[in-house]
Design an enzyme around this catalytic site. Structure first.
Site, PDB file in Angstrom:
ATOM      1  N   ASN A  56     -10.249  -2.805  -7.069  1.00  0.00           N
ATOM      2  CA  ASN A  56      -9.400  -1.836  -7.790  1.00  0.00           C
ATOM      3  C   ASN A  56      -9.883  -1.561  -9.219  1.00  0.00           C
ATOM      4  O   ASN A  56      -9.502  -0.564  -9.825  1.00  0.00           O
ATOM      5  CB  ASN A  56      -7.933  -2.298  -7.838  1.00  0.00           C
ATOM      6  CG  ASN A  56      -7.204  -2.157  -6.525  1.00  0.00           C
ATOM      7  OD1 ASN A  56      -6.239  -2.877  -6.253  1.00  0.00           O
ATOM      8  ND2 ASN A  56      -7.645  -1.243  -5.675  1.00  0.00           N
ATOM      9  N   ASP A 101       0.830  -1.212   0.000  1.00  0.00           N
ATOM     10  CA  ASP A 101       0.000   0.000   0.000  1.00  0.00           C
ATOM     11  C   ASP A 101       0.864   1.261   0.000  1.00  0.00           C
ATOM     12  O   ASP A 101       1.983   1.264   0.516  1.00  0.00           O
ATOM     13  CB  ASP A 101      -0.896  -0.027   1.255  1.00  0.00           C
ATOM     14  CG  ASP A 101      -2.005   1.001   1.181  1.00  0.00           C
ATOM     15  OD1 ASP A 101      -2.310   1.473   0.065  1.00  0.00           O
ATOM     16  OD2 ASP A 101      -2.564   1.332   2.235  1.00  0.00           O
TER      17      ASP A 101
HETATM   18  C1  FPP Z   1      -1.912   0.107  -3.386  1.00  0.00           C
HETATM   19  O1  FPP Z   1      -1.419   1.426  -3.317  1.00  0.00           O
HETATM   20  C2  FPP Z   1      -1.280  -0.579  -4.511  1.00  0.00           C
HETATM   21  C3  FPP Z   1      -1.925  -1.068  -5.589  1.00  0.00           C
HETATM   22  C4  FPP Z   1      -3.392  -0.970  -5.756  1.00  0.00           C
HETATM   23  C5  FPP Z   1      -1.208  -1.713  -6.709  1.00  0.00           C
HETATM   24  C6  FPP Z   1       0.069  -2.421  -6.349  1.00  0.00           C
HETATM   25  C7  FPP Z   1       0.882  -2.560  -7.581  1.00  0.00           C
HETATM   26  C8  FPP Z   1       2.230  -2.528  -7.651  1.00  0.00           C
HETATM   27  C9  FPP Z   1       3.073  -2.488  -6.456  1.00  0.00           C
HETATM   28  C10 FPP Z   1       2.965  -2.497  -8.956  1.00  0.00           C
HETATM   29  C11 FPP Z   1       2.670  -3.585  -9.920  1.00  0.00           C
HETATM   30  C12 FPP Z   1       2.702  -4.958  -9.340  1.00  0.00           C
HETATM   31  C13 FPP Z   1       3.591  -5.923  -9.691  1.00  0.00           C
HETATM   32  C14 FPP Z   1       3.454  -7.287  -9.112  1.00  0.00           C
HETATM   33  C15 FPP Z   1       4.691  -5.688 -10.623  1.00  0.00           C
HETATM   34  P1  FPP Z   1      -2.420   2.626  -3.554  1.00  0.00           P
HETATM   35  O2  FPP Z   1      -2.330   3.048  -4.963  1.00  0.00           O
HETATM   36  O3  FPP Z   1      -3.775   2.249  -3.076  1.00  0.00           O
HETATM   37  O4  FPP Z   1      -1.783   3.723  -2.637  1.00  0.00           O
HETATM   38  P2  FPP Z   1      -2.553   4.880  -1.863  1.00  0.00           P
HETATM   39  O5  FPP Z   1      -3.304   4.227  -0.747  1.00  0.00           O
HETATM   40  O6  FPP Z   1      -1.420   5.718  -1.385  1.00  0.00           O
HETATM   41  O7  FPP Z   1      -3.435   5.592  -2.854  1.00  0.00           O
END
Ligand code: FPP
Length: 261
Positions: A77, A29
Site C-alpha cells: 500500500n 476491502d
Molecule cells: C482496502 O480498501 C483498505 C485499505 C487499504 C485500508 C484499510 C483502512 C481502514 C479500514 C481505515 C483505517 C484503519 C484503522 C485500523 C482505523 P481499498 O482502498 O483497497 O478499496 P478498493 O479495493 O475499493 O479500492
C-alpha cells in the site's frame, strides 16, 4: 407471518451458544470503490471504514473472539498516491488516540505486526505507547497488520533461521512447524480460524499466509464501510455451520472430535 427482525443483542446471544472462532482475521476491502460509487473521495471511504473498525471490534469482544487481526495497511500500500497514504496514516493515528481509553478499559491487548519502522512517528508513537500499556491485558488480542506483507514475513524468518544454522545454533533436522512458527514476528498470533474478506474479491493478498493454513475463508460482497456488527455476526453464524476437518474424514471428525494436530 413475517419474522420480526432480530436485534443485534439477540443475534450475538445466538452466536455465543455455539463455538466461536478463537482467531478471526479480516481483509477490510472496498473503501475506495464504496466512496467512488458515491462520488466521494477514496479517503472518505477509508474514514467510513474506520467506523466499521470500531463497530466490528466491539462486537468481536462481546461475542468472545479471543484474537482479531485487521489488515489495515499492506507493505504494497506504500505505492498508493501519497495523499491517500498520508490520509490513511492520519486515520490510524486518530484511531489509536481515540480508542486508547476504550481498549485499556476493556482489557484489550493491542498488538501490531509488519514493518513498523516504516510508519511515521505520528503513528508509531501512539501505537508503541498503547502496545506497551496494554501488554499485560488478558482480554481480546487486537492486532493491526501495518506495512505488513506475508511473503516478506516468511522470507525474514527463513533468513534468520539460515543465520542460526550458519552460526551452529540450529540443527536443520530440528526445524519443524512449531520452531518455524516461533521464529515469526507474528508468533504471538494463534492460527487463524476464520478469514473474512469484504467487497467481493476472492483472494488473500499476501495476508498471513502461514497462519491461514487451515482457516475457513469467507468472502462477502458487502464493502468494508458498510460492514458492521450485524455482518460480523452473520459471518460467525456461517462459520459455525461449517465442518472443519484438518485433513481427517468427516466421519472421524464427527465421531472422535479429534483436535487439530
Ligand atoms: C482496502 O480498501 C483498505 C485499505 C487499504 C485500508 C484499510 C483502512 C481502514 C479500514 C481505515 C483505517 C484503519 C484503522 C485500523 C482505523 P481499498 O482502498 O483497497 O478499496 P478498493 O479495493 O475499493 O479500492
Amino acid at each position: 407471518m413475517p419474522q420480526a427482525p432480530q436485534t443485534l443483542e439477540l443475534l450475538e446471544q445466538e452466536v455465543r451458544l455455539h463455538p466461536v472462532p478463537a482467531h478471526v482475521a479480516i481483509i477490510m476491502d472496498g473503501n475506495g470503490r464504496w466512496a467512488e460509487a458515491r462520488g466521494r473521495s477514496r479517503v472518505e471511504g477509508h474514514r467510513e471504514g474506520s467506523l466499521s473498525v470500531r463497530d466490528v471490534t466491539r462486537c468481536a469482544r462481546r461475542v468472545g473472539i479471543k484474537a482479531l487481526t485487521l489488515y489495515a495497511f499492506s507493505a504494497q500500500n506504500w505505492a498508493r498516491p501519497l495523499t491517500e497514504v498520508h490520509a490513511l496514516m492520519d486515520l490510524l493515528r486518530e484511531y489509536l488516540e481515540s480508542e486508547r481509553a476504550e481498549i485499556l478499559e476493556n482489557g484489550i491487548r493491542l498488538h501490531a505486526v509488519g514493518d513498523l519502522d516504516r510508519l511515521p512517528g505520528s503513528v508509531r508513537g501512539p501505537l508503541e505507547r498503547l502496545r506497551a500499556d496494554s501488554a499485560a491485558n488478558t482480554g481480546m488480542l487486537l492486532t493491526l497488520a501495518l506495512s505488513y506483507g506475508g511473503q516478506e514475513e516468511l522470507v525474514d524468518a527463513a533468513r534468520r533461521l539460515a543465520e542460526k544454522v550458519r552460526a551452529g545454533k540450529l540443527e536443520p533436522s530440528r526445524l519443524d512447524a512449531a520452531a518455524f512458527h516461533a521464529e515469526l514476528p507474528t508468533a504471538l498470533l494463534p492460527q487463524v480460524d476464520l478469514l473474512i474478506r469484504t467487497s467481493g474479491e476472492q483472494r488473500t493478498s499476501n495476508f498471513l499466509p502461514w497462519q491461514l493454513a487451515y482457516a475457513e475463508l469467507l468472502f462477502v460482497d458487502t464493502p468494508w464501510p458498510e460492514f458492521r456488527a450485524q455482518d460480523l455476526v452473520r459471518c460467525l453464524r456461517g462459520y459455525q455451520g461449517r465442518e472443519r476437518r484438518f485433513g481427517l474424514t468427516g466421519a472421524q471428525v464427527r465421531s472422535e472430535r479429534v483436535p487439530p494436530a
